[in-house]
Scaffold this motif. Sequence first.
Motif, PDB file in Angstrom:
ATOM      1  N   LYS A 116      -7.876   0.794   5.221  1.00  0.00           N
ATOM      2  CA  LYS A 116      -9.078   0.470   4.437  1.00  0.00           C
ATOM      3  C   LYS A 116      -9.071  -1.005   4.019  1.00  0.00           C
ATOM      4  O   LYS A 116     -10.089  -1.700   4.099  1.00  0.00           O
ATOM      5  CB  LYS A 116      -9.194   1.354   3.202  1.00  0.00           C
ATOM      6  CG  LYS A 116     -10.476   1.118   2.393  1.00  0.00           C
ATOM      7  CD  LYS A 116     -10.561   2.017   1.179  1.00  0.00           C
ATOM      8  CE  LYS A 116     -11.925   1.878   0.502  1.00  0.00           C
ATOM      9  NZ  LYS A 116     -12.261   0.487   0.143  1.00  0.00           N
ATOM     10  N   LYS A 158      -9.945   9.353   7.834  1.00  0.00           N
ATOM     11  CA  LYS A 158     -10.381   9.139   6.450  1.00  0.00           C
ATOM     12  C   LYS A 158     -11.105   7.814   6.256  1.00  0.00           C
ATOM     13  O   LYS A 158     -11.753   7.611   5.229  1.00  0.00           O
ATOM     14  CB  LYS A 158      -9.190   9.259   5.496  1.00  0.00           C
ATOM     15  CG  LYS A 158      -8.701  10.690   5.345  1.00  0.00           C
ATOM     16  CD  LYS A 158      -7.711  10.848   4.215  1.00  0.00           C
ATOM     17  CE  LYS A 158      -7.341  12.313   4.013  1.00  0.00           C
ATOM     18  NZ  LYS A 158      -6.375  12.511   2.904  1.00  0.00           N
ATOM     19  N   ASN A 159     -10.991   6.928   7.252  1.00  0.00           N
ATOM     20  CA  ASN A 159     -11.751   5.675   7.202  1.00  0.00           C
ATOM     21  C   ASN A 159     -12.938   5.686   8.163  1.00  0.00           C
ATOM     22  O   ASN A 159     -13.547   4.641   8.412  1.00  0.00           O
ATOM     23  CB  ASN A 159     -10.826   4.494   7.513  1.00  0.00           C
ATOM     24  CG  ASN A 159      -9.945   4.107   6.326  1.00  0.00           C
ATOM     25  OD1 ASN A 159     -10.436   3.595   5.329  1.00  0.00           O
ATOM     26  ND2 ASN A 159      -8.650   4.386   6.424  1.00  0.00           N
ATOM     27  N   THR A 173       0.832  -1.202   0.000  1.00  0.00           N
ATOM     28  CA  THR A 173       0.000   0.000   0.000  1.00  0.00           C
ATOM     29  C   THR A 173       0.870   1.257   0.000  1.00  0.00           C
ATOM     30  O   THR A 173       1.993   1.257   0.504  1.00  0.00           O
ATOM     31  CB  THR A 173      -0.925   0.017   1.228  1.00  0.00           C
ATOM     32  OG1 THR A 173      -0.157  -0.295   2.404  1.00  0.00           O
ATOM     33  CG2 THR A 173      -2.030  -1.001   1.080  1.00  0.00           C
ATOM     34  N   LEU A 199      -9.902  -3.143   7.057  1.00  0.00           N
ATOM     35  CA  LEU A 199     -11.330  -3.094   7.384  1.00  0.00           C
ATOM     36  C   LEU A 199     -12.146  -3.940   6.414  1.00  0.00           C
ATOM     37  O   LEU A 199     -13.024  -4.710   6.819  1.00  0.00           O
ATOM     38  CB  LEU A 199     -11.822  -1.647   7.363  1.00  0.00           C
ATOM     39  CG  LEU A 199     -11.210  -0.693   8.399  1.00  0.00           C
ATOM     40  CD1 LEU A 199     -11.627   0.741   8.101  1.00  0.00           C
ATOM     41  CD2 LEU A 199     -11.627  -1.084   9.818  1.00  0.00           C
ATOM     42  N   ASP A 200     -11.838  -3.799   5.129  1.00  0.00           N
ATOM     43  CA  ASP A 200     -12.591  -4.525   4.103  1.00  0.00           C
ATOM     44  C   ASP A 200     -12.384  -6.037   4.204  1.00  0.00           C
ATOM     45  O   ASP A 200     -13.344  -6.813   4.114  1.00  0.00           O
ATOM     46  CB  ASP A 200     -12.185  -4.046   2.704  1.00  0.00           C
ATOM     47  CG  ASP A 200     -12.645  -2.630   2.407  1.00  0.00           C
ATOM     48  OD1 ASP A 200     -13.506  -2.112   3.148  1.00  0.00           O
ATOM     49  OD2 ASP A 200     -12.123  -2.031   1.439  1.00  0.00           O
ATOM     50  N   VAL A 231      -3.660   5.194   5.105  1.00  0.00           N
ATOM     51  CA  VAL A 231      -5.096   5.250   4.812  1.00  0.00           C
ATOM     52  C   VAL A 231      -5.514   4.020   4.007  1.00  0.00           C
ATOM     53  O   VAL A 231      -6.501   3.349   4.338  1.00  0.00           O
ATOM     54  CB  VAL A 231      -5.457   6.543   4.037  1.00  0.00           C
ATOM     55  CG1 VAL A 231      -6.927   6.507   3.602  1.00  0.00           C
ATOM     56  CG2 VAL A 231      -5.190   7.776   4.884  1.00  0.00           C
ATOM     57  N   ASP A 232      -4.767   3.712   2.958  1.00  0.00           N
ATOM     58  CA  ASP A 232      -5.078   2.558   2.113  1.00  0.00           C
ATOM     59  C   ASP A 232      -4.923   1.245   2.874  1.00  0.00           C
ATOM     60  O   ASP A 232      -5.705   0.307   2.690  1.00  0.00           O
ATOM     61  CB  ASP A 232      -4.169   2.539   0.880  1.00  0.00           C
ATOM     62  CG  ASP A 232      -4.407   3.722  -0.043  1.00  0.00           C
ATOM     63  OD1 ASP A 232      -5.498   4.323   0.030  1.00  0.00           O
ATOM     64  OD2 ASP A 232      -3.501   4.044  -0.835  1.00  0.00           O
TER      65      ASP A 232
END
Length: 229
Positions: free
Chosen positions: A161, A187-188, A153, A164-165, A157-158
């Motif tokens: 994410k 941002k998440n 990544t 979480l996904d 932030v990425d």
Amino acid sequence: MNQSKRIRPEAMIFDMDGTLFQTETVLLPAYHKLFDTLRSEGLYTSPTPPQERLLGSLGMLLEDIWKVVMPDGSPQAHARANELLLQLELEGLAGGETQLYPEVKETLEELHRRGVKLFVASNGLEHYISGIVETHGLAALFDGLYSAGKHGTLSKVDLVKLLLDENGVKSAWMVGDRSSDVEAGKKNGLCAVGCAYAGFGHDEELKGADVLISSFAELLKLYEEADSE
């Protein structure tokens, strides 16, 4: 913490360096050995850069750290530094002289006992992160270890994410000591808990965090005081 954020989370996501792990206990000895080796191999001829540059860069991606620490270094020197740093840090971990912050293990154990899913999200290298977790007996407590080195990544932030996904996490607190951790949380859509005890960054690092803690054990108190729903 904002009232709207005082919800007890199903998961907590932790940065590693400066949050769980006292990075300087392994990093600084490795740092000085690294530059001795670079000079002996003819890849770097200048004196070792001030270690404060490195400590101030923690939280960045490794490729960006070397641009700050030795901007005069060649791409070959930067690449070799990546290899050496991991090698020397793993040797340091094996030596048994490294430390977590006070009450980290006990707090994580209690959160785990209460059913909180625990994750690491770090911009560090995969084997470095797993090495710390294994060395300090934390492996059984975590539901996943996410590192930029493993997942490729480009930002925290990425990385968060993705975490979480992949794990279907709907509510979490992001816990860390750098601006990248605060940004990853906000941002998440997560509550951002800023760790103000490491002292690697500047005062502005944790601006925007929902709450600041001055010791890791305070996290359990925040959890207990949060609303269950």
